[in-house]
Design a protein around this motif. Sequence first.
Motif, short mmCIF file in Angstrom:
data_model
loop_
_atom_site.label_atom_id
_atom_site.label_comp_id
_atom_site.label_asym_id
_atom_site.label_seq_id
_atom_site.Cartn_x
_atom_site.Cartn_y
_atom_site.Cartn_z
N ALA A 86 -29.88 24.11 0.57
CA ALA A 86 -29.24 22.95 1.19
C ALA A 86 -29.54 21.69 0.37
O ALA A 86 -28.66 20.86 0.12
N ALA A 87 -30.80 21.57 -0.08
CA ALA A 87 -31.18 20.42 -0.91
C ALA A 87 -30.44 20.43 -2.24
O ALA A 87 -30.01 19.37 -2.74
N ALA A 125 -26.33 18.29 -5.85
CA ALA A 125 -25.07 18.49 -6.58
C ALA A 125 -24.01 17.49 -6.14
O ALA A 125 -23.22 17.01 -6.95
N ARG A 126 -24.02 17.16 -4.86
CA ARG A 126 -23.06 16.18 -4.34
C ARG A 126 -23.46 14.75 -4.65
O ARG A 126 -22.66 13.82 -4.50
N GLY A 127 -24.73 14.55 -5.05
CA GLY A 127 -25.21 13.21 -5.37
C GLY A 127 -25.97 12.53 -4.25
O GLY A 127 -26.59 11.48 -4.45
N ASP A 128 -25.99 13.13 -3.04
CA ASP A 128 -26.63 12.49 -1.89
C ASP A 128 -28.15 12.37 -2.05
O ASP A 128 -28.75 11.39 -1.61
N TRP A 129 -28.76 13.39 -2.63
CA TRP A 129 -30.22 13.42 -2.77
C TRP A 129 -30.69 13.36 -4.23
O TRP A 129 -31.85 13.60 -4.49
N PRO A 154 -32.77 12.29 6.37
CA PRO A 154 -32.81 13.65 6.93
C PRO A 154 -31.47 14.15 7.48
O PRO A 154 -31.27 15.36 7.59
N LYS A 155 -30.57 13.25 7.81
CA LYS A 155 -29.38 13.66 8.56
C LYS A 155 -28.44 14.60 7.78
O LYS A 155 -28.02 15.63 8.32
N PRO A 156 -28.08 14.29 6.54
CA PRO A 156 -27.19 15.24 5.84
C PRO A 156 -27.84 16.59 5.61
O PRO A 156 -27.16 17.63 5.62
N PHE A 157 -29.15 16.61 5.45
CA PHE A 157 -29.91 17.85 5.26
C PHE A 157 -29.86 18.69 6.52
O PHE A 157 -29.53 19.89 6.49
N ILE A 158 -30.17 18.07 7.65
CA ILE A 158 -30.18 18.79 8.93
C ILE A 158 -28.78 19.27 9.29
O ILE A 158 -28.59 20.39 9.79
#
Length: 416
Positions: free
Chosen positions: A362-363, A368-372, A385-389
């Motif tokens: 998930a991470a 890959a999407r650039g969020d993290w 934490p929200k997009p991960f959860i």
Amino acid sequence: MKKNVLIVGAGGVGHVVAHKCAMNNDVLGDICIASRTQQKCDAIIESVLRKNHLKDTTKKLYSRSVDAMDIPSVIQLIKDTKSEIVINVGQAYVNMTVLEACIETGVVYMDTAIHEDPDKVCENPPWYANYEWKRKERCAEKGVTAILGIGFDPGVVNAWCALAQKDYFDTIDTIDILDVNAGSHGKFFATNFDPEINFREFRKVWTWIDRKWVLQKVHAIKVDYDFPVVGNCPVYLTGHDELHSLSKNIDANSIRFWMGFGEHYLNVFSVLTNIGMTSEKPLKIAEGVEIAPLKVLKALLPDPASLAPNYIGKTCIGNFIKGTKDNKPREIFIYNICDHAECYHEVESQAISYTAGVPPVAAAILIARGDWDVKHMVNVEELDPKPFIELLDNMGLPTEVIEKPATFAAPVIESL
């Protein structure tokens, strides 16, 4: 957008990581599984193909042999495979060599457990400061994203702490992380992950009480808790990876970790320890050969990955958090239930490996999407934490929250 994943390690967690990466290879690109024993990597690939989990068949899924303790070899492997994301699920001994290779090549690094020096058992806190955090500046200078402890615990439980601090509480008094496996593998005695790493944890307990480190004996403090779904189970105060970063990054008075153990497990563990079989110190046998008893024990016990076909029952891992919101007391239990048999049906794994193996994928998707892709070193609770959860909810590890759960009544804990 980063792509192409190198998975270092071909144990039970690596098995799950490979399946989940393959199921998302339209985003993650080519996947290479590398281990000292290439045959173990090939067995994982056979499992992925058997379950028809390679989503985009134009992308590669292949294996390589590597000595993860050899930095130049890992560097060359990263370059040869054109990997931009490295998921390290090898033994905790290889963390620093794999991290060094990632810093040198400028690629993303992730792991699921804190680094361990083979010659040092249960070092004094804060553990991350002894190894990983010393490389923070170099990661930032080179723009390297390094996410530490992105399994379940540590990992998802850290994200739950961040979510609680962000959305559920104004002040947090205590966080009790509770981990219980209510399943049965049918063996006389086995560990759910690497026995060597498992038993090295059980030497002493460091816990975070009233904003300071407290030392306690192993398996000395017990609480019975009524868990959702799995019911009443005993849990014991235990030291654990996530405490060492959460104590720094989350504003709470006390943060403790509790793990479930049955009476049979504790009895067998006690006998093994008392006769010296859990010692990592080499001794010389009659033939003049030197060997560590713990390595012998590891060879004798079932491979954790072999437990999957016959495992039944469920796990429950959750955070019991107590604090205030809008000047009123608040208690919540934020948790996940995972079913061993369902995990085996999906990816031919047991739930312990599944809960540890899904989160790093998930991470990887978020990176890959650039969020993290934050370009520096972080522990999980420092990220949104929200997009991960939300991703985990759709990948087999849904999060549940209970307001006013059964009260977790821990005794007063003082240092030895």
